[in-house]
Design an enzyme around this catalytic site. Structure first.
Site, PDB file in Angstrom:
ATOM      1  CB  CYS A 193      -0.919  -0.017   1.217  1.00  0.00           C
ATOM      2  SG  CYS A 193      -2.011   1.399   1.290  1.00  0.00           S
TER       3      CYS A 193
ATOM      4  CB  CYS B 240      -2.821  -0.310   4.394  1.00  0.00           C
ATOM      5  SG  CYS B 240      -2.669   1.108   3.390  1.00  0.00           S
TER       6      CYS B 240
END
Length: 395
Positions: A100, A200
Site C-alpha cells: 500500500c 492499510c
C-alpha cells in the site's frame, strides 16, 4: 512557502504530523484516501472509513487547512487486493501494508498531491529521512523512528529514491506518548483514538471471509510431522559450489503426507500461513500445533507440536533477482559480493545479524541464528545501523 499534502487517515499520528508541518511554516493540505467500498467484509458494523474520514475532516477544520477525500478504491482493488488474491492462490502470504505504501500512498496518492502543486507528501509514519551526498549527488536515507517500540521503517522498505525525495515524516523524532500529548494539547478529536488495526486504510477486515470472496473453500487434510522425523537430521549430499551451499541453507523442506499422520481437516491451504497456530481446530494435543508448511497444489497443511518444532526454523532465505530492491541504489551488491547487515523478516521482529550474498539468480540472506517461520511472500528488509538500505520479497 512550500506546500505539503498530508495523508490524513483519521488517526492521531497523521493529525499531529499535519499540525507540526503547519507550525514549521508549510502550507498544509489534508487529503483522505478512500480505498474501499465493500462493507460486507469488515469485522464490526460501524463503517470504519466513514468514521475515519469524518475525524480527518474535523482535524483539518481545527487546524484551518483545506481538506478533501480522494477515492482510490479502484487502484487499491487492482494494485493491492488483486495482488493479495494472486499471492494467496500461490500459497504465499503477502504484506498489504508494505504494498500500500509503495503502490498507493507514495505512488498514486503522491501523483495526485504533486498535481495539486505540492512540493512534498507527508504521512504519520514513525520513521526518519535524511539527506547525504554521494559522488556529488543528493542521496536520501530512510532511518528507523526514534520510538523503538513504534518504528515503522519496515513498512516503507520498498520506497525508491524518487519517492523519498518528495516525502516528509514529521513525527519520526517523537514517541507515541509525545504524539498523543501534542494532540491533546491541541484538542484534536483524534488524541485518544485507538490505533487502527487491519489492512492499510480499510479497517478491520476478516481475512478468511475476504479471501473466500475469490478463493473457494476446499477440504483438505492437516498432517502432523514428528519432531524426530529423519528429514530434520538427514545429511544432504555435499554441495559443490558456493551457490549450491547457499541454496541448501535457504531451501525449504518438501513434505509428503506419508511423513506424518492425519490429525484433522481444513477448508483450504491458501487460508493458512507458516507459523500460524490459531484456527486449526485440532484438539487433544499435548502442545499447541503450529503450521510448518502448506502446499496449495495438494491442498495439504503440515503441522508440528510446539513453537520449538524443528520444521519452523531455517537459517537462510532467497529473494529472486526481480524482487530485490535497494533504497540505497549506490550500495547495491554486484554478483558474488557480500554485505554484513541487520535484517528482519517481519514487522516488529528484533533485528537479526545476517550476511547478504548476491548471486546471478538473486539474493541469499544467511542469518547468524535460526529464524522461525520464514514466510514466502513476506518482505525481508536489511539495515546498516538504523538505516534501512534494501528489501525484497521472500521466495
Amino acid at each position: 512557502m512550500k506546500r505539503v499534502v498530508v495523508g490524513l487517515s483519521g488517526g492521531v499520528d497523521s493529525s499531529v504530523a499535519a499540525y507540526l508541518l503547519q507550525k514549521q511554516g508549510f502550507e498544509v493540505i489534508g487529503l483522505f484516501m478512500k480505498n474501499w467500498h465493500d462493507d460486507s467484509v469488515t469485522i464490526s458494523n460501524e463503517c470504519p472509513w466513514l468514521e475515519d474520514s469524518n475525524d480527518a475532516l474535523l482535524v483539518a477544520e481545527k487546524l484551518g487547512i483545506p481538506f478533501q477525500t480522494v477515492d482510490l478504491s479502484e487502484q487499491y482493488q487492482e494494485k493491492i487486493v488483486d495482488y493479495m488474491f494472486r499471492e494467496y492462490e500461490k500459497g504465499r502470504t503477502p504484506n498489504p501494508d508494505v504494498l500500500c505504501n509503495r503502490e498507493i500512498k507514495f505512488d498514486v496518492f503522491m501523483k495526485i498531491a504533486l498535481s495539486l502543486g505540492a512540493d512534498y507528501v507527508a504521512t504519520g509514519h514513525y520513521c526518519k529521512k535524511s539527506e547525504i551526498e554521494v559522488a556529488g549527488q543528493p542521496v536520501y536515507q530512510l532511518l528507523a523512528g526514534a520510538d523503538n517500540n513504534k518504528d515503522q521503517s519496515y513498512f516503507l522498505c520498498q520506497l525508491s529514491q524518487e519517492q523519498l525525495a518528495k516525502s516528509l515524516f514529521p513525527i519520526g523524532e517523537l514517541n507515541k506518548p509525545e504524539v498523543r500529548a501534542i494532540a491533546a494539547e491541541m484538542e484534536l478529536v483524534t488524541a485518544e483514538k485507538k490505533d487502527s488495526q487491519g489492512l492499510c486504510f480499510i479497517g478491520k477486515v476478516r481475512l478468511p471471509e475476504f479471501l473466500q470472496q475469490k478463493l473457494q473453500p476446499k477440504e483438505g487434510v492437516i498432517i502432523q510431522i514428528d519432531k524426530n522425523d529423519p528429514v530434520y537430521t538427514s545429511v544432504t549430499q555435499e554441495e559443490s559450489t558456493a551457490e549450491e551451499q547457499l541454496a541448501a541453507v535457504a531451501r525449504k523442506i518438501e513434505y509428503t503426507p506419508a511423513m506424518g499422520k492425519v490429525v484433522g481437516k481444513h477448508q483450504g491451504a491458501h487460508y493458512f500461513t507458516i507459523g500460524q497456530r490459531k484456527g486449526l481446530n485440532v484438539g487433544g494435543t499435548t502442545d499447541p500445533l503450529f503450521i510448518i508448511a502448506t502446499n496449495v497444489e495438494t491442498n495439504t497443511i503440515y503441522t508440528g507440536l510446539s513453537s520449538q518444532h524443528p520444521g519452523l526454523f531455517r537459517k537462510g532465505l532467497f529473494i529472486d533477482k526481480s524482487e530485490v530492491h535497494w533504497i540505497r541504489t549506490d550500495m547495491a551488491l554486484a554478483n558474488g559480493e557480500t554485505m554484513e547487515v541487520m535484517a528482519r523478516i517481519r514487522y516488529r521482529q528484533p533485528l537479526q545479524k545476517a550476511i547478504l550474498h548476491q548471486s546471478e539468480s538473486g539474493m541469499y540472506i544467511v542469518f547468524d541464528e535460526l529464524q522461525s517461520a520464514i514466510t514466502e511472500g513476506q518482505f525481508a528488509a536489511w539495515y546498516i545501523g538504523d538505516e534501512l538500505v534494501g528489501s525484497g520479497v521472500i521466495s
